[in-house]
Each structure stands twice: as structure tokens, then as C-alpha cells.
Design an enzyme around this catalytic site. Structure first.
Site, PDB file in Angstrom:
ATOM      1  N   CYS A  22     -26.625 -23.167 -53.825  1.00  0.00           N
ATOM      2  CA  CYS A  22     -25.475 -22.444 -54.383  1.00  0.00           C
ATOM      3  C   CYS A  22     -24.273 -23.400 -54.457  1.00  0.00           C
ATOM      4  CB  CYS A  22     -25.146 -21.221 -53.523  1.00  0.00           C
ATOM      5  SG  CYS A  22     -24.388 -21.616 -51.935  1.00  0.00           S
ATOM      6  N   GLU A  47     -29.316 -24.543 -46.338  1.00  0.00           N
ATOM      7  CA  GLU A  47     -28.704 -25.882 -46.365  1.00  0.00           C
ATOM      8  C   GLU A  47     -27.624 -25.995 -45.295  1.00  0.00           C
ATOM      9  OE1 GLU A  47     -29.239 -23.759 -48.791  1.00  0.00           O
ATOM     10  OE2 GLU A  47     -29.549 -24.725 -50.720  1.00  0.00           O
TER      11      GLU A  47
HETATM   12  N1  THU Z   1     -29.941 -19.012 -50.233  1.00  0.00           N
HETATM   13  C1  THU Z   1     -30.092 -20.154 -49.513  1.00  0.00           C
HETATM   14  O1  THU Z   1     -30.235 -20.127 -48.287  1.00  0.00           O
HETATM   15  N2  THU Z   1     -30.084 -21.341 -50.174  1.00  0.00           N
HETATM   16  C2  THU Z   1     -30.061 -21.465 -51.528  1.00  0.00           C
HETATM   17  O2  THU Z   1     -30.134 -22.577 -52.030  1.00  0.00           O
HETATM   18  C3  THU Z   1     -29.939 -20.270 -52.369  1.00  0.00           C
HETATM   19  C4  THU Z   1     -29.705 -18.990 -51.657  1.00  0.00           C
HETATM   20  C5  THU Z   1     -30.020 -17.740 -49.508  1.00  0.00           C
HETATM   21  C6  THU Z   1     -28.724 -17.007 -49.311  1.00  0.00           C
HETATM   22  C7  THU Z   1     -29.211 -15.576 -49.140  1.00  0.00           C
HETATM   23  O3  THU Z   1     -29.570 -15.373 -47.776  1.00  0.00           O
HETATM   24  C8  THU Z   1     -30.477 -15.512 -49.986  1.00  0.00           C
HETATM   25  O4  THU Z   1     -30.867 -16.855 -50.209  1.00  0.00           O
HETATM   26  C9  THU Z   1     -30.287 -14.803 -51.318  1.00  0.00           C
HETATM   27  O5  THU Z   1     -29.212 -15.340 -52.014  1.00  0.00           O
END
Ligand code: THU
Length: 138
Positions: free
Chosen positions: A92, A61
């Protein structure tokens, strides 16, 4: 009032699904793609980019928001987040706040798996009673 671009969630999903495999996620092995439809009618992609110094990684995001701002978009009309697994890959907490900066309470946040969009939320559902730019007005 800014005009609302036509929201084609399937087209947004297609962009998120296209960039999701490109994510750099050697540590979590959890690749995420995102696509923002912006107020300028353009679609901006993002994917997560991890780092050997774990906290320096960035979310999908976050990448899509950076692409939007660098591309000249100003507001998020809709965002799709796509990841693998059984569970919903909802943004998150930090990314909910990042989205909040450029979106309205009713802005759709659609969560997708490999097969397509699974569930649609409003930003207010994910981040109720949020703090945003207006709160800084005195
Ligand atoms: N992550 C995202 O890029 N977006 C989300 O909505 C949830 C989590 C990524 C962060 C990290 O690189 C991986 O997913 C595991 O948490």
C-alpha cells in the site's frame, strides 16, 4: 559502502510464505506475509495484524520492518510480499513510504503469490520521486 548480502529470492519467498498463514486478518480475511533481507544478512518476517478498530491494524511490511529494527538490521536489501488471489499484492502507499525510509531507489520489491514470485519491481518504480531522509537536509 555497506556490503550487499547475497539475494536469494526463493529463500525470502519461503519465509514470507511460512508466516502468511499466521497473519491475524479476521476482518478482511486477506492474509499477507512479508520477508526482508537486511544489511546484516538476516531475514526478518512480518504478517498483517488487524484490529476490531479497523484503522489500528498493521500491514505485513510494517511488521517486517519492526522486526528488522528490533533485530538490529538497518537497511532493506530486498523485500518479498506474499498474498493470495489473482492480483499482485503490491505494498500500500503507506508501506511504500515505510520501505523508502530504509531502502534505496533500486532496492528490489518482489511480489509473490502462493506459487512463488510473480513480479519484481524496484522501489523507485513503486514510489517515484519519493521523499526520504535526505530531503530533510537543509
Ligand atoms: N495488507 C498488507 O499487509 N500488505 C499489503 O501489501 C496490502 C494489504 C493487509 C492490510 C489488511 O490487513 C489486509 O491486507 C487487507 O487490506
Amino acid at each position: 559502502m555497506a556490503s550487499q548480502p547475497e539475494m536469494d529470492f526463493e529463500a525470502l519467498f519461503a519465509v514470507a510464505a511460512r508466516v502468511q498463514p499466521l497473519a491475524y486478518a479476521p476482518y478482511s480475511r486477506f492474509k499477507v506475509g512479508a520477508a526482508i533481507l537486511a544489511d546484516d544478512g538476516a531475514v526478518y518476517p512480518g504478517c498483517n495484524v488487524e484490529n476490531a478498530a479497523y484503522p489500528s491494524g498493521s500491514c505485513a511490511e510494517q511488521g517486517a520492518i519492526s522486526a528488522m529494527i528490533a533485530g538490529g538490521g538497518l537497511r532493506i536489501a530486498a523485500i518479498v510480499v506474499m498474498g493470495e488471489g489473482e492480483m499482485l499484492v503490491t505494498p500500500c502507499g503507506a508501506c511504500r513510504q515505510r520501505i523508502r525510509e530504509f531502502a534505496d531507489p533500486n532496492t528490489p520489491v518482489a511480489i509473490a503469490g502462493p506459487g512463488g514470485i510473480r513480479q519484481r519491481f524496484s522501489l523507485a518504480e513503486l514510489l517515484p520521486a519519493s521523499f526520504g531522509p535526505d530531503n530533510l537536509r537543509r
